[in-house]
Write a protein that holds these residues in place. Sequence first.
Motif, PDB file in Angstrom:
ATOM      1  N   ALA A  97       0.828  -1.205   0.000  1.00 20.77           N
ATOM      2  CA  ALA A  97       0.000   0.000   0.000  1.00 20.77           C
ATOM      3  C   ALA A  97       0.862   1.255   0.000  1.00 20.77           C
ATOM      4  N   GLU A  98       0.638   2.099  -0.979  1.00 20.04           N
ATOM      5  CA  GLU A  98       1.395   3.336  -1.118  1.00 20.04           C
ATOM      6  C   GLU A  98       0.477   4.527  -0.878  1.00 20.04           C
ATOM      7  N   ASP A  99       0.731   5.252   0.205  1.00 26.20           N
ATOM      8  CA  ASP A  99      -0.043   6.428   0.574  1.00 26.20           C
ATOM      9  C   ASP A  99       0.444   7.602  -0.270  1.00 26.20           C
ATOM     10  N   GLU A 100      -0.425   8.118  -1.139  1.00 25.32           N
ATOM     11  CA  GLU A 100      -0.009   9.196  -2.050  1.00 25.32           C
ATOM     12  C   GLU A 100       0.470  10.435  -1.298  1.00 25.32           C
ATOM     13  N   ALA A 101      -0.207  10.766  -0.198  1.00 25.63           N
ATOM     14  CA  ALA A 101       0.189  11.958   0.561  1.00 25.63           C
ATOM     15  C   ALA A 101       1.574  11.778   1.162  1.00 25.63           C
ATOM     16  N   LEU A 102       1.865  10.583   1.692  1.00 22.80           N
ATOM     17  CA  LEU A 102       3.183  10.335   2.267  1.00 22.80           C
ATOM     18  C   LEU A 102       4.264  10.286   1.197  1.00 22.80           C
ATOM     19  N   LEU A 103       3.904   9.816   0.016  1.00 24.71           N
ATOM     20  CA  LEU A 103       4.872   9.801  -1.074  1.00 24.71           C
ATOM     21  C   LEU A 103       5.301  11.215  -1.440  1.00 24.71           C
ATOM     22  N   ASP A 104       4.356  12.154  -1.399  1.00 29.66           N
ATOM     23  CA  ASP A 104       4.698  13.552  -1.688  1.00 29.66           C
ATOM     24  C   ASP A 104       5.683  14.086  -0.651  1.00 29.66           C
ATOM     25  N   VAL A 105       5.405  13.763   0.635  1.00 34.20           N
ATOM     26  CA  VAL A 105       6.302  14.205   1.707  1.00 34.20           C
ATOM     27  C   VAL A 105       7.674  13.549   1.556  1.00 34.20           C
ATOM     28  N   ALA A 106       7.667  12.257   1.224  1.00 39.65           N
ATOM     29  CA  ALA A 106       8.935  11.532   1.073  1.00 39.65           C
ATOM     30  C   ALA A 106       9.760  12.083  -0.081  1.00 39.65           C
TER      31      ALA A 106
END
Length: 247
Positions: free
Chosen positions: A42-51
């Motif tokens: 599962a890839e959280d789009e919001a966390l990917l932006d932060v990462a």
Amino acid sequence: MSELGIERIVLILEPGGEHRAGIQAAIDLASTLELPLQAVFAEDEALLDVATLSLAAHLDLGNQMSRALESDLLIAAIKVEMLRCRDALDLAAREAGIRPSFTEWRGQPTLANIGVRGTDLVIVEGFSRPVTGQARLRSSWPRRLTTDGASVLVLNQGLVHKLVIGSLQDGEKQPRAQRIAAPLAAKLGGSVVYLQRDESHAASVLARRSAEMKCDMLVLDAAETDPDICAALVAEGHCSVLILRRP
């Protein structure tokens, strides 16, 4: 397992997760309880932006590269990690003689969005690794799941042989967590210890008692335990926590 009302194990893997303990625990439970296993990367789009921003800062990209390229680098790294997770799951499953399913998912992380049903037991790891490889970070999934109405096992350590399962005891009553802990321990080759309730029901007190009793896992009933207590015990990180969804 009929006592739990569970029909499927769902393992949630996330970018930067520890993975090994979660995969092995899911395989062990699915094999022992004779349940199908679904793994979801599962890839959280919001966390990917932060990462992506974190990665750019770590590499000191600044004006040297475009945001699009930074995002492509991160997505490529996550793709490699996803494939490694799938291969590790396949290898462990072959050794256990089971055939799990594996899917990749990206979006807003909710149980409904990734297809979790009320009869599933969701397994997540309590910690994840940041992209830059610094100190371990807490996963964001446990916080969501402890308030999402699903049965969830938060792994703060791997399942061990002959594990000790702790359950809250309330006098002569037989709460659901207490009734379920015994057959679960029996199936996993472990034992059960009972932690007496007190008037405070403080998470710190329960955590200390579970540590004194050398518990590997606590079994809690969401219908009988304050949600804040459940969340606090998960955050303590001393042992794994199994939270049974409200009936």
